[in-house]
Enzyme design. Structure first.
Site, PDB file in Angstrom:
ATOM      1  N   LYS A  13       0.450  -0.934  -0.252  1.00  0.00           N
ATOM      2  CA  LYS A  13       0.470   0.107   0.177  1.00  0.00           C
ATOM      3  C   LYS A  13       0.904   1.367   0.009  1.00  0.00           C
ATOM      4  O   LYS A  13       0.572   1.475  -0.835  1.00  0.00           O
ATOM      5  CB  LYS A  13      -1.037   0.146   1.215  1.00  0.00           C
ATOM      6  CG  LYS A  13      -1.663  -1.243   1.721  1.00  0.00           C
ATOM      7  CD  LYS A  13      -3.514  -0.869   2.373  1.00  0.00           C
ATOM      8  CE  LYS A  13      -2.126  -0.815   3.837  1.00  0.00           C
ATOM      9  NZ  LYS A  13      -1.719  -2.390   4.525  1.00  0.00           N
ATOM     10  N   ARG A  87      -9.510   0.894   9.177  1.00  0.00           N
ATOM     11  CA  ARG A  87      -9.035  -0.299   9.352  1.00  0.00           C
ATOM     12  C   ARG A  87      -9.797  -1.082  10.292  1.00  0.00           C
ATOM     13  O   ARG A  87      -9.755  -2.107  10.330  1.00  0.00           O
ATOM     14  CB  ARG A  87      -7.721  -0.376  10.036  1.00  0.00           C
ATOM     15  CG  ARG A  87      -6.480  -0.854   9.350  1.00  0.00           C
ATOM     16  CD  ARG A  87      -4.896  -0.331  11.002  1.00  0.00           C
ATOM     17  NE  ARG A  87      -3.979  -1.218  10.068  1.00  0.00           N
ATOM     18  CZ  ARG A  87      -3.502  -0.428   9.564  1.00  0.00           C
ATOM     19  NH1 ARG A  87      -3.115   0.887   9.351  1.00  0.00           N
ATOM     20  NH2 ARG A  87      -2.489  -1.126   9.174  1.00  0.00           N
ATOM     21  N   ARG A 126      11.536  -5.637   4.315  1.00  0.00           N
ATOM     22  CA  ARG A 126      11.154  -4.655   4.740  1.00  0.00           C
ATOM     23  C   ARG A 126      11.633  -4.189   5.005  1.00  0.00           C
ATOM     24  O   ARG A 126      12.557  -4.079   6.223  1.00  0.00           O
ATOM     25  CB  ARG A 126       9.627  -3.845   4.932  1.00  0.00           C
ATOM     26  CG  ARG A 126       9.074  -2.996   4.870  1.00  0.00           C
ATOM     27  CD  ARG A 126       7.612  -2.328   4.655  1.00  0.00           C
ATOM     28  NE  ARG A 126       6.896  -2.628   5.440  1.00  0.00           N
ATOM     29  CZ  ARG A 126       5.757  -2.628   6.184  1.00  0.00           C
ATOM     30  NH1 ARG A 126       5.272  -2.413   4.723  1.00  0.00           N
ATOM     31  NH2 ARG A 126       5.256  -3.027   7.214  1.00  0.00           N
ATOM     32  N   ARG A 155      11.072  -1.601  10.979  1.00  0.00           N
ATOM     33  CA  ARG A 155      10.291  -1.443  11.484  1.00  0.00           C
ATOM     34  C   ARG A 155      10.032  -1.751  12.836  1.00  0.00           C
ATOM     35  O   ARG A 155      10.730  -3.254  13.138  1.00  0.00           O
ATOM     36  CB  ARG A 155       9.001  -0.790  10.631  1.00  0.00           C
ATOM     37  CG  ARG A 155       8.610   0.237  10.554  1.00  0.00           C
ATOM     38  CD  ARG A 155       7.627   0.808   9.739  1.00  0.00           C
ATOM     39  NE  ARG A 155       6.578  -0.516   9.658  1.00  0.00           N
ATOM     40  CZ  ARG A 155       5.246   0.006   9.694  1.00  0.00           C
ATOM     41  NH1 ARG A 155       4.891   0.739   8.627  1.00  0.00           N
ATOM     42  NH2 ARG A 155       4.103  -0.479   9.885  1.00  0.00           N
ATOM     43  N   ARG A 166       0.148  -8.727  14.216  1.00  0.00           N
ATOM     44  CA  ARG A 166      -0.486  -7.103  12.823  1.00  0.00           C
ATOM     45  C   ARG A 166      -1.360  -8.691  11.817  1.00  0.00           C
ATOM     46  O   ARG A 166      -2.154  -7.848  11.418  1.00  0.00           O
ATOM     47  CB  ARG A 166       0.931  -6.809  12.031  1.00  0.00           C
ATOM     48  CG  ARG A 166       0.601  -5.678  12.969  1.00  0.00           C
ATOM     49  CD  ARG A 166       1.906  -5.668  12.579  1.00  0.00           C
ATOM     50  NE  ARG A 166       2.059  -4.488  11.609  1.00  0.00           N
ATOM     51  CZ  ARG A 166       3.100  -3.985  10.698  1.00  0.00           C
ATOM     52  NH1 ARG A 166       3.995  -5.311  10.465  1.00  0.00           N
ATOM     53  NH2 ARG A 166       2.692  -3.571   9.062  1.00  0.00           N
TER      54      ARG A 166
END
Ligand code: AMP
Length: 218
Positions: A13, A87, A126, A155, A166
Site C-alpha cells: 500500500k 481499518r 522491508r 520497523r 498484525r
C-alpha cells in the site's frame, strides 16, 4: 479524486501510494506514518500510540479518527489517498459519514489482493528510511545508493511476533472493511502480486473504470 488503498500489512500500500503521489499529484494520508512521526516527535499522541503499535495492535479508533479527519480537511477534502485508514468497520462508517458531510464521496477503494505467503516475506525484507518514512524492499525495491545507510532501519513492528499479531488483527478487524466497501459499491479488487510497475498499471486501470462508472448518468 479520493481514494482508499486497502490490503493486508505488506501488500504494498505504502509503495503504491507513493507512486500515486508522484505521478497523479495526490496527497498520501497514512495514519501509520502520522503516528510514527508523532512517536519520533515525542508528542502525547505518539506516547499513547507507541505501546499499541509495538505490540502490533490497533491504536484506539478515536485517536486515529481525528488524525485522519484533520489530514483530509487540510487537503480540502479532495486529491488524497488514504493508506491504512479505515481499518475497522467503525472507522469505515466514520469515514463514509465524514465524507458525505463534506460532499466528497470516495472515488474508489483499491483492494490490493496478495496471498498470505507473500506477506511475511515482504514484511521481513522491508526497510524504512527513519528520516523520511520512505519504504523499501531489500530485493525488489532496495534503498538507492544516495541514501545514507544509517537512516535505513527495520520497523519495530516488522519483527516476527508483531507481524503475526498484525496479521491476526487484520483478519479479525480489517477484513470486514473490505466487505463493507464491496456492499457500498466502491471496492475495486487489484492483483497486488508482481512487479511494482505492473501493479501500478492495474491500479490505474481500475481507477479509470471507477471514474467512468461514477461519471455515467444512471
Ligand atoms: P501501517 O504503517 O499502516 O502498517 O500502521 C502501523 C501501525 O499503526 C498499525 O499496526 C497500528 O498499530 C497503527 N495504525 C495505523 N493506522 C491505524 C488505524 N486506522 N487504526 C488503528 N491503528 C492504526
Amino acid at each position: 479524486m479520493r481514494l482508499v488503498l486497502f490490503g493486508p500489512p505488506g501488500a504494498g500500500k505504502g509503495t503504491q501510494a507513493s507512486l500515486l503521489v508522484k505521478r497523479e499529484g495526490l496527497t498520501q494520508i497514512s495514519t501509520g506514518e502520522i503516528l510514527r512521526r508523532a512517536i519520533r516527535e515525542g508528542t502525547e499522541v505518539g506516547c499513547e500510540a507507541r505501546q499499541y503499535m509495538d505490540a502490533g495492535k490497533l491504536v484506539p479508533g478515536k485517536i486515529v479518527r481525528s488524525l485522519a479527519e484533520n489530514a483530509i480537511a487540510a487537503v480540502g477534502y479532495d486529491q488524497f489517498i488514504l493508506d491504512g485508514y479505515p481499518r475497522t468497520i467503525e472507522q469505515a462508517e466514520w469515514l463514509t459519514e465524514f465524507l458525505e458531510r463534506h460532499d466528497a464521496p470516495l472515488t474508489a477503494v483499491i483492494s490490493l489482493e496478495v496471498p498470505d505467503e507473500h506477506i511475511v516475506d515482504r514484511l521481513s525484507r522491508r526497510r524504512v528510511n527513519g528520516e523520511t518514512g520512505q519504504t523499501y524492499h531489500l530485493d525488489f525495491n532496495p534503498p538507492p545508493d544516495n541514501v545514507d545507510p544509517s537512516h535505513i532501519v527495520q520497523r519495530s513492528d516488522d519483527q516476527p511476533d508483531a507481524i503475526r499479531k498484525r496479521l491476526s488483527v487484520y483478519r479479525a478487524e480489517t477484513m470486514p472493511v473490505r466487505q463493507y466497501f464491496e456492499v457500498h459499491g466502491e471496492l475495486c479488487k487489484v492483483d497486488g502480486t508482481g512487479e511494482l510497475e505492473e501493479v501500478y498499471q492495474r491500479i490505474r486501470r481500475s481507477i479509470s473504470r471507477a471514474k467512468a462508472a461514477t461519471d455515467t448518468p444512471t
